[in-house]
Design an enzyme around this catalytic site. Structure first.
Site, PDB file in Angstrom:
ATOM      1  N   HIS A  91      42.498  37.750 -20.351  1.00 45.99           N
ATOM      2  CA  HIS A  91      41.466  38.522 -21.064  1.00 45.99           C
ATOM      3  C   HIS A  91      41.054  39.773 -20.285  1.00 45.99           C
ATOM      4  O   HIS A  91      39.980  40.322 -20.536  1.00 45.99           O
ATOM      5  CB  HIS A  91      40.250  37.644 -21.368  1.00 45.99           C
ATOM      6  CG  HIS A  91      40.532  36.582 -22.407  1.00 45.99           C
ATOM      7  ND1 HIS A  91      39.721  35.488 -22.607  1.00 45.99           N
ATOM      8  CD2 HIS A  91      41.540  36.472 -23.309  1.00 45.99           C
ATOM      9  CE1 HIS A  91      40.222  34.734 -23.589  1.00 45.99           C
ATOM     10  NE2 HIS A  91      41.330  35.310 -24.027  1.00 45.99           N
ATOM     11  N   GLY A 132      36.913  24.169 -16.819  1.00 45.36           N
ATOM     12  CA  GLY A 132      35.713  24.935 -17.156  1.00 45.36           C
ATOM     13  C   GLY A 132      35.875  25.857 -18.341  1.00 45.36           C
ATOM     14  O   GLY A 132      35.354  26.970 -18.342  1.00 45.36           O
TER      15      GLY A 132
HETATM   16  C1  BJW Z   1      31.442  23.925 -16.377  1.00 40.48           C
HETATM   17  C2  BJW Z   1      30.422  24.214 -15.513  1.00 40.48           C
HETATM   18  C3  BJW Z   1      30.586  23.813 -14.210  1.00 40.48           C
HETATM   19  C4  BJW Z   1      29.815  24.931 -17.392  1.00 40.48           C
HETATM   20  N1  BJW Z   1      31.704  23.189 -13.853  1.00 40.48           N
HETATM   21  N2  BJW Z   1      32.560  23.300 -16.020  1.00 40.48           N
HETATM   22  C5  BJW Z   1      40.256  31.063 -36.569  1.00 40.48           C
HETATM   23  C6  BJW Z   1      41.064  30.064 -36.035  1.00 40.48           C
HETATM   24  C7  BJW Z   1      41.820  30.298 -34.889  1.00 40.48           C
HETATM   25  C8  BJW Z   1      41.755  31.517 -34.239  1.00 40.48           C
HETATM   26  C9  BJW Z   1      40.954  32.497 -34.774  1.00 40.48           C
HETATM   27  C10 BJW Z   1      40.231  32.275 -35.921  1.00 40.48           C
HETATM   28  N3  BJW Z   1      39.528  33.406 -36.194  1.00 40.48           N
HETATM   29  C11 BJW Z   1      39.788  34.321 -35.234  1.00 40.48           C
HETATM   30  C12 BJW Z   1      40.664  33.776 -34.357  1.00 40.48           C
HETATM   31  C13 BJW Z   1      41.207  34.409 -33.144  1.00 40.48           C
HETATM   32  C14 BJW Z   1      40.159  34.563 -32.054  1.00 40.48           C
HETATM   33  C15 BJW Z   1      39.445  33.221 -31.839  1.00 40.48           C
HETATM   34  O1  BJW Z   1      39.895  32.361 -31.100  1.00 40.48           O
HETATM   35  N4  BJW Z   1      38.295  33.009 -32.438  1.00 40.48           N
HETATM   36  C16 BJW Z   1      37.606  31.721 -32.305  1.00 40.48           C
HETATM   37  C17 BJW Z   1      36.186  31.964 -31.792  1.00 40.48           C
HETATM   38  C18 BJW Z   1      37.716  30.988 -33.590  1.00 40.48           C
HETATM   39  N5  BJW Z   1      40.877  34.948 -30.867  1.00 40.48           N
HETATM   40  C19 BJW Z   1      41.193  36.217 -30.624  1.00 40.48           C
HETATM   41  O2  BJW Z   1      40.832  37.132 -31.334  1.00 40.48           O
HETATM   42  C20 BJW Z   1      42.051  36.470 -29.415  1.00 40.48           C
HETATM   43  N6  BJW Z   1      43.177  37.229 -29.798  1.00 40.48           N
HETATM   44  C21 BJW Z   1      44.138  36.704 -30.581  1.00 40.48           C
HETATM   45  O3  BJW Z   1      44.097  35.566 -31.001  1.00 40.48           O
HETATM   46  O4  BJW Z   1      45.177  37.583 -30.813  1.00 40.48           O
HETATM   47  C22 BJW Z   1      46.267  37.100 -31.608  1.00 40.48           C
HETATM   48  C23 BJW Z   1      47.424  36.740 -30.721  1.00 40.48           C
HETATM   49  C24 BJW Z   1      47.482  35.492 -30.139  1.00 40.48           C
HETATM   50  C25 BJW Z   1      48.574  35.157 -29.325  1.00 40.48           C
HETATM   51  C26 BJW Z   1      49.566  36.060 -29.105  1.00 40.48           C
HETATM   52  C27 BJW Z   1      49.493  37.325 -29.679  1.00 40.48           C
HETATM   53  C28 BJW Z   1      48.416  37.662 -30.491  1.00 40.48           C
HETATM   54  C29 BJW Z   1      41.283  37.275 -28.363  1.00 40.48           C
HETATM   55  C30 BJW Z   1      40.174  36.482 -27.763  1.00 40.48           C
HETATM   56  C31 BJW Z   1      39.369  37.361 -26.796  1.00 40.48           C
HETATM   57  C32 BJW Z   1      38.216  36.594 -26.176  1.00 40.48           C
HETATM   58  N7  BJW Z   1      37.415  37.505 -25.430  1.00 40.48           N
HETATM   59  C33 BJW Z   1      36.293  36.986 -24.655  1.00 40.48           C
HETATM   60  C34 BJW Z   1      35.527  38.184 -24.039  1.00 40.48           C
HETATM   61  C35 BJW Z   1      36.337  38.767 -22.872  1.00 40.48           C
HETATM   62  C36 BJW Z   1      35.574  39.805 -22.123  1.00 40.48           C
HETATM   63  C37 BJW Z   1      34.292  39.280 -21.548  1.00 40.48           C
HETATM   64  O5  BJW Z   1      34.288  38.396 -20.677  1.00 40.48           O
HETATM   65  O6  BJW Z   1      33.237  39.755 -21.995  1.00 40.48           O
HETATM   66  O7  BJW Z   1      36.759  36.110 -23.640  1.00 40.48           O
HETATM   67  S1  BJW Z   1      35.157  35.967 -25.600  1.00 40.48           S
HETATM   68  C38 BJW Z   1      34.842  34.817 -24.297  1.00 40.48           C
HETATM   69  O8  BJW Z   1      35.362  33.511 -24.655  1.00 40.48           O
HETATM   70  C39 BJW Z   1      35.676  35.310 -23.100  1.00 40.48           C
HETATM   71  C40 BJW Z   1      36.191  34.006 -22.557  1.00 40.48           C
HETATM   72  O9  BJW Z   1      37.327  34.252 -21.739  1.00 40.48           O
HETATM   73  C41 BJW Z   1      36.460  33.187 -23.782  1.00 40.48           C
HETATM   74  C42 BJW Z   1      36.531  31.712 -23.537  1.00 40.48           C
HETATM   75  O10 BJW Z   1      35.308  31.223 -23.086  1.00 40.48           O
HETATM   76  P1  BJW Z   1      35.281  30.055 -22.001  1.00 40.48           P
HETATM   77  O11 BJW Z   1      35.822  30.551 -20.721  1.00 40.48           O
HETATM   78  O12 BJW Z   1      35.901  28.832 -22.553  1.00 40.48           O
HETATM   79  O13 BJW Z   1      33.700  29.872 -21.771  1.00 40.48           O
HETATM   80  P2  BJW Z   1      32.651  28.973 -22.608  1.00 40.48           P
HETATM   81  O14 BJW Z   1      31.296  29.480 -22.293  1.00 40.48           O
HETATM   82  O15 BJW Z   1      33.024  28.850 -24.031  1.00 40.48           O
HETATM   83  O16 BJW Z   1      32.832  27.503 -21.977  1.00 40.48           O
HETATM   84  C43 BJW Z   1      32.406  27.200 -20.652  1.00 40.48           C
HETATM   85  C44 BJW Z   1      32.836  25.781 -20.331  1.00 40.48           C
HETATM   86  O17 BJW Z   1      32.533  25.559 -18.960  1.00 40.48           O
HETATM   87  C45 BJW Z   1      32.088  24.708 -21.147  1.00 40.48           C
HETATM   88  O18 BJW Z   1      33.040  23.765 -21.627  1.00 40.48           O
HETATM   89  C46 BJW Z   1      31.157  24.062 -20.123  1.00 40.48           C
HETATM   90  O19 BJW Z   1      30.983  22.664 -20.331  1.00 40.48           O
HETATM   91  C47 BJW Z   1      31.901  24.311 -18.840  1.00 40.48           C
HETATM   92  N8  BJW Z   1      31.053  24.409 -17.664  1.00 40.48           N
HETATM   93  N9  BJW Z   1      29.402  24.866 -16.261  1.00 40.48           N
HETATM   94  C48 BJW Z   1      32.656  22.947 -14.825  1.00 40.48           C
HETATM   95  N10 BJW Z   1      29.611  24.040 -13.295  1.00 40.48           N
END
Ligand code: BJW
Length: 229
Positions: A105, A171
């Site tokens: 990302h 995480g």
């Molecule tokens: C702990 C802890 C501790 C807490 N110890 N653990 C419908 C169905 C399927 C897909 C889609 C759909 N509609 C749209 C889509 C696609 C879309 C998507 O997935 N949407 C969903 C929301 C439905 N995806 C996209 O658009 C992506 N692109 C794409 O799919 O392109 C097509 C393609 C695919 C493959 C090949 C070619 C083309 C792009 C996604 C971009 C995401 N961007 C972000 C922002 C980045 C910049 C920034 O940081 O500001 O990325 S959004 C945000 O979410 C960020 C993160 O990387 C990402 C994931 O979040 P993460 O890391 O999982 O965090 P949290 O907060 O959700 O979870 C934290 C976890 O930690 C929890 O489980 C806690 O329990 C745990 N935790 N403390 C251990 N101490």
């Protein structure tokens, strides 16, 4: 043995960086459509830059925690091939000593020209009037992947996941694709799968095994067990 590791915001939580979807997380306080889409940036670049300027400052002040250090130890250990993929835009894996780190990302420490794709180190404060130093014309944006954009390095990531022996997600809530689908890809390739998280994620039932607790404790313990085999 080839271990593919996917990290998410939870691994950096104990370094003081906010997660997205936990209680009090970034997407509870801000609308992701405004801050994490190209359309949101086009509507209000000042607000988006302010958001990333603030987070860039927080990252610069943060330190890697024992979970980042544990993975760096594992990666350096020659017995295993370790592919480290992160969804995080911070540089805490690198600062713990991991190399290479695949940032699917992007990273908000880098600026990207929206016109010519030139990249340069992001200044502490980015502003809407910033222009690309290479083409002189394009709008400067943070080099991060927003919703609707294609994640980086997929040509490297997909074969690594499909061909690994062990896939470990640490995480991450498993709500954002394509990363959320990596566990199935790994299983289709015959890998064992393990979730390390504070609590069961949305995808918990897709994994063969899981360990729950803070990353700063669970990750070093798991690494120590692997290294003592
Ligand atoms: C702990 C802890 C501790 C807490 N110890 N653990 C419908 C169905 C399927 C897909 C889609 C759909 N509609 C749209 C889509 C696609 C879309 C998507 O997935 N949407 C969903 C929301 C439905 N995806 C996209 O658009 C992506 N692109 C794409 O799919 O392109 C097509 C393609 C695919 C493959 C090949 C070619 C083309 C792009 C996604 C971009 C995401 N961007 C972000 C922002 C980045 C910049 C920034 O940081 O500001 O990325 S959004 C945000 O979410 C960020 C993160 O990387 C990402 C994931 O979040 P993460 O890391 O999982 O965090 P949290 O907060 O959700 O979870 C934290 C976890 O930690 C929890 O489980 C806690 O329990 C745990 N935790 N403390 C251990 N101490």
């Amino acid at each position: 043995m080839h271990i593919a590791i996917l990290t998410g915001a939870g691994i950096s939580a104990e370094s003081g960086l906010g997660t997205f979807r936990d209680k009090g997380g970034l997407w509870e306080r801000h609308d992701l459509n405004d801050l994490a889409t190209p359309e949101g940036f086009a509507r209000n670049p000042t607000m988006v830059h302010d958001f990333y300027n603030m987070r860039r400052q927080t990252v610069r002040a943060a330190q890697p925690n024992p979970a980042h250090h544990g993975l760096a130890r594992l990666q350096k250990h020659s017995q295993y091939k370790v592919t480290l993929i992160t969804q995080n835009v911070d540089d805490l894996h690198e600062r713990a000593g991991s190399d290479p780190v695949i940032h699917m990302h992007g990273t908000h420490l880098v600026a990207l020209c929206a016109a010519c794709a030139h990249r340069w180190p992001a200044p502490a404060r980015m502003q809407p009037q910033d222009r690309c130093p290479a083409c002189g014309d394009g709008v400067a944006r943070p080099d991060v992947v927003w919703f609707g954009e294609t994640p980086y390095h997929m040509d490297e990531i997909l074969p690594a996941i499909a061909g690994c022996d062990l896939f470990v997600a640490i995480g991450t809530s498993g709500t954002v694709y394509p990363a959320a689908g990596f566990v199935e890809l790994a299983r289709e390739g015959g890998a064992e799968t393990l979730e390390l998280n504070l609590e069961p994620s949305d995808r918990a039932s897709a994994f063969h095994a899981a360990r729950f607790g803070p990353a700063s404790q669970v990750v070093p313990t798991w690494v120590d067990e692997l290294l003592s085999r």
